[in-house]
Design an enzyme around this catalytic site. Structure first.
Site, PDB file in Angstrom:
ATOM      1  N   SER A   1      26.422  14.405  38.759  1.00 40.51           N
ATOM      2  CA  SER A   1      26.103  15.101  39.824  1.00 40.51           C
ATOM      3  C   SER A   1      27.323  13.986  40.692  1.00 40.51           C
ATOM      4  CB  SER A   1      25.100  14.626  39.947  1.00 40.51           C
ATOM      5  OG  SER A   1      24.081  15.243  38.951  1.00 40.51           O
TER       6      SER A   1
ATOM      7  N   LYS B   1      24.901  21.544  42.881  1.00 40.18           N
ATOM      8  CA  LYS B   1      24.213  21.111  42.352  1.00 40.18           C
ATOM      9  C   LYS B   1      24.133  20.344  44.335  1.00 40.18           C
ATOM     10  CE  LYS B   1      22.055  17.908  40.597  1.00 40.18           C
ATOM     11  NZ  LYS B   1      20.628  18.176  39.852  1.00 40.18           N
TER      12      LYS B   1
ATOM     13  N   LYS C   1      22.127   9.155  46.515  1.00 38.43           N
ATOM     14  CA  LYS C   1      23.911   9.200  46.408  1.00 38.43           C
ATOM     15  C   LYS C   1      24.195  10.522  46.368  1.00 38.43           C
ATOM     16  CE  LYS C   1      24.352  10.042  42.359  1.00 38.43           C
ATOM     17  NZ  LYS C   1      24.458  11.102  41.294  1.00 38.43           N
TER      18      LYS C   1
HETATM   19  P1  NAD Z   1      21.042   6.515  34.228  1.00 43.48           P
HETATM   20  O1  NAD Z   1      21.743   5.375  35.796  1.00 43.48           O
HETATM   21  O2  NAD Z   1      19.772   6.446  33.173  1.00 43.48           O
HETATM   22  O3  NAD Z   1      22.542   6.235  33.226  1.00 43.48           O
HETATM   23  C1  NAD Z   1      23.903   7.028  33.254  1.00 43.48           C
HETATM   24  C2  NAD Z   1      24.600   5.861  31.808  1.00 43.48           C
HETATM   25  O4  NAD Z   1      25.379   5.847  31.625  1.00 43.48           O
HETATM   26  C3  NAD Z   1      23.654   4.806  31.499  1.00 43.48           C
HETATM   27  O5  NAD Z   1      23.646   4.196  30.281  1.00 43.48           O
HETATM   28  C4  NAD Z   1      25.498   3.656  31.917  1.00 43.48           C
HETATM   29  O6  NAD Z   1      24.867   2.837  30.901  1.00 43.48           O
HETATM   30  C5  NAD Z   1      26.256   4.526  31.137  1.00 43.48           C
HETATM   31  N1  NAD Z   1      28.073   4.171  32.136  1.00 43.48           N
HETATM   32  C6  NAD Z   1      27.716   4.239  33.437  1.00 43.48           C
HETATM   33  N2  NAD Z   1      29.582   3.821  34.010  1.00 43.48           N
HETATM   34  C7  NAD Z   1      29.840   3.499  32.409  1.00 43.48           C
HETATM   35  C8  NAD Z   1      30.736   3.446  32.317  1.00 43.48           C
HETATM   36  N3  NAD Z   1      31.905   3.554  33.346  1.00 43.48           N
HETATM   37  N4  NAD Z   1      31.494   3.697  30.596  1.00 43.48           N
HETATM   38  C9  NAD Z   1      30.101   4.519  29.703  1.00 43.48           C
HETATM   39  N5  NAD Z   1      29.198   4.628  30.223  1.00 43.48           N
HETATM   40  C10 NAD Z   1      28.658   4.554  31.715  1.00 43.48           C
HETATM   41  O7  NAD Z   1      21.095   7.993  35.310  1.00 43.48           O
HETATM   42  P2  NAD Z   1      20.761   9.182  34.426  1.00 43.48           P
HETATM   43  O8  NAD Z   1      19.506   9.358  35.443  1.00 43.48           O
HETATM   44  O9  NAD Z   1      20.867   9.581  33.428  1.00 43.48           O
HETATM   45  O10 NAD Z   1      22.110  10.368  36.022  1.00 43.48           O
HETATM   46  C11 NAD Z   1      23.292  10.302  35.438  1.00 43.48           C
HETATM   47  C12 NAD Z   1      23.778  11.806  36.192  1.00 43.48           C
HETATM   48  O11 NAD Z   1      22.344  12.933  36.051  1.00 43.48           O
HETATM   49  C13 NAD Z   1      24.078  10.934  37.514  1.00 43.48           C
HETATM   50  O12 NAD Z   1      24.765  12.091  38.311  1.00 43.48           O
HETATM   51  C14 NAD Z   1      22.616  11.814  38.224  1.00 43.48           C
HETATM   52  O13 NAD Z   1      22.644  12.202  39.785  1.00 43.48           O
HETATM   53  C15 NAD Z   1      22.452  13.030  37.438  1.00 43.48           C
HETATM   54  N6  NAD Z   1      21.250  13.510  37.327  1.00 43.48           N
HETATM   55  C16 NAD Z   1      20.037  12.994  37.118  1.00 43.48           C
HETATM   56  C17 NAD Z   1      18.643  13.391  36.962  1.00 43.48           C
HETATM   57  C18 NAD Z   1      17.453  12.957  36.322  1.00 43.48           C
HETATM   58  O14 NAD Z   1      16.367  13.234  36.791  1.00 43.48           O
HETATM   59  N7  NAD Z   1      17.649  11.940  36.038  1.00 43.48           N
HETATM   60  C19 NAD Z   1      18.518  14.797  36.810  1.00 43.48           C
HETATM   61  C20 NAD Z   1      19.895  15.626  37.390  1.00 43.48           C
HETATM   62  C21 NAD Z   1      21.048  14.965  37.489  1.00 43.48           C
END
Ligand code: NAD
Length: 303
Positions: free
Chosen positions: A95, A170, A238
């Site tokens: 997102s 979104k 964010k």
């Molecule tokens: P998170 O922080 O748990 O996971 C992000 C992952 O990306 C981590 O494992 C981190 O190590 C990795 N990462 C960061 N920078 C990187 C890079 N440059 N190269 C490789 N890996 C890298 O976040 P999440 O909760 O999984 O959310 C991910 C996305 O999905 C976000 O944009 C969030 O807004 C969206 N989202 C999350 C949810 C939720 O409920 N958690 C729901 C819908 C959407």
């Protein structure tokens, strides 16, 4: 289909597991080595970098926290565009700001790489179940090619318009969810202060017009004082920031979004950024000196 998956956090891990279970050959990468190891144990191949994953996959999916992370993983050194071959497809399911999606798509186009933005709604439980709602932006023919992967990860996938449109949808989703949680907090605090059991009030209203998926998912967490993420406060801050920036570029006022975004910012400054977004209610509870919990009614009287 040979699929690359970059970003194995709360969402990326279960989404990539579902692709593996569906029989896709999967290559994964994350900056945190332990996250990669978990997926390798489940049968995925380990990529050495984002570039390495993209060089070996027909479709590469990214699921990263925010726009700067997507830019680093796609446009930066050892990024997706260093490895991806012309004709390959990049699907960013993070997102992020629609403006960043368009910037990344333009860089992809210069390398002959196709791009879709395809953020999701539903959180960790629906990522695990493979029932996410996916909202995509990009070309119809690329959406059609990737649809079998979306059908593994989600129960609905809608092409909402050109590149960036998925993230606009979104952001609209995130405004509704955040304001809904804040309204739930005020409503249940009113009930608690008036001497009612907030759980009884939740059960009384959930079948009526105020009932919602958000209420059903988040009220039980608040009542049980369970703020384990889920979806983190800092990620929702964010999203609302990105919504306000997009709104500003269109000279659009979003007063409710702005108010809740400020509440989220304050919660981050109080060390609550990694709690679930249901903890938005704690901002209101602090002002009321009252907690919303099962069976507990009333609170400390104001001075
Ligand atoms: P998170 O922080 O748990 O996971 C992000 C992952 O990306 C981590 O494992 C981190 O190590 C990795 N990462 C960061 N920078 C990187 C890079 N440059 N190269 C490789 N890996 C890298 O976040 P999440 O909760 O999984 O959310 C991910 C996305 O999905 C976000 O944009 C969030 O807004 C969206 N989202 C999350 C949810 C939720 O409920 N958690 C729901 C819908 C959407």
């Amino acid at each position: 289909m040979k699929v690359g998956f970059i970003g194995l956090g709360i969402m990326g891990k279960p989404m990539s597991r579902n692709l593996l279970k569906a029989g896709h050959e999967l290559l994964v990468y994350d900056v945190v080595a332990a996250h990669v190891e978990d997926l390798v144990k489940a049968g995925a191949g380990a990529g050495a970098s984002s570039s390495d994953v993209a060089a070996r996959a027909a479709v590469t999916i990214t699921m990263l926290p925010d726009g700067p992370d997507v830019e680093a993983a796609v446009l930066g050194p050892d990024g997706v565009l260093e490895g991806a071959k012309p004709g390959a497809i990049l699907v960013d399911m993070s997102s992020i700001s629609p403006l960043v999606s368009q910037k990344v798509a333009a860089a992809c186009a210069r390398r002959g790489v196709e791009f879709l933005d395809a953020p999701v709604s539903g959180g960790e439980p629906k990522a695990i179940d493979g029932t996410l709602a996916i909202m995509a932006g990009g070309k119809q023919e690329i959406f059609d090619q990737v649809l079998p992967l979306f059908q593994v990860m989600g129960s609905s996938a809608v092409l909402t318009g050109p590149v960036g449109a998925g993230n606009v949808a979104k952001l609209a989703n995130q405004i509704m969810v955040a304001c809904n949680i804040a309204a739930m907090g005020e409503a249940l605090l009113l009930a608690a202060k008036a001497g009612l059991d907030p759980e009884v009030v939740f059960n009384a209203v959930k079948g009526g017009l105020a009932g919602s998926t958000v209420l059903n998912a988040k009220a039980p967490m608040v009542l049980a004082r369970n703020f384990a993420p889920g979806f983190r406060i800092r990620l929702h801050q964010k999203d609302l920031r990105n919504a306000l920036l997009a709104a500003e570029s269109m000279k659009l006022a979003l007063p409710l979004t702005s108010l809740v975004q400020q509440m989220l910012m304050a919660l981050m400054n109080h060390g609550r950024g990694d709690l679930d977004h249901s903890a938005i209610v704690t901002f209101l509870e602090d002002m009321a000196k009252t907690e919303i919990r099962k069976g507990a009614t009333g609170g400390q009287a104001a001075d």
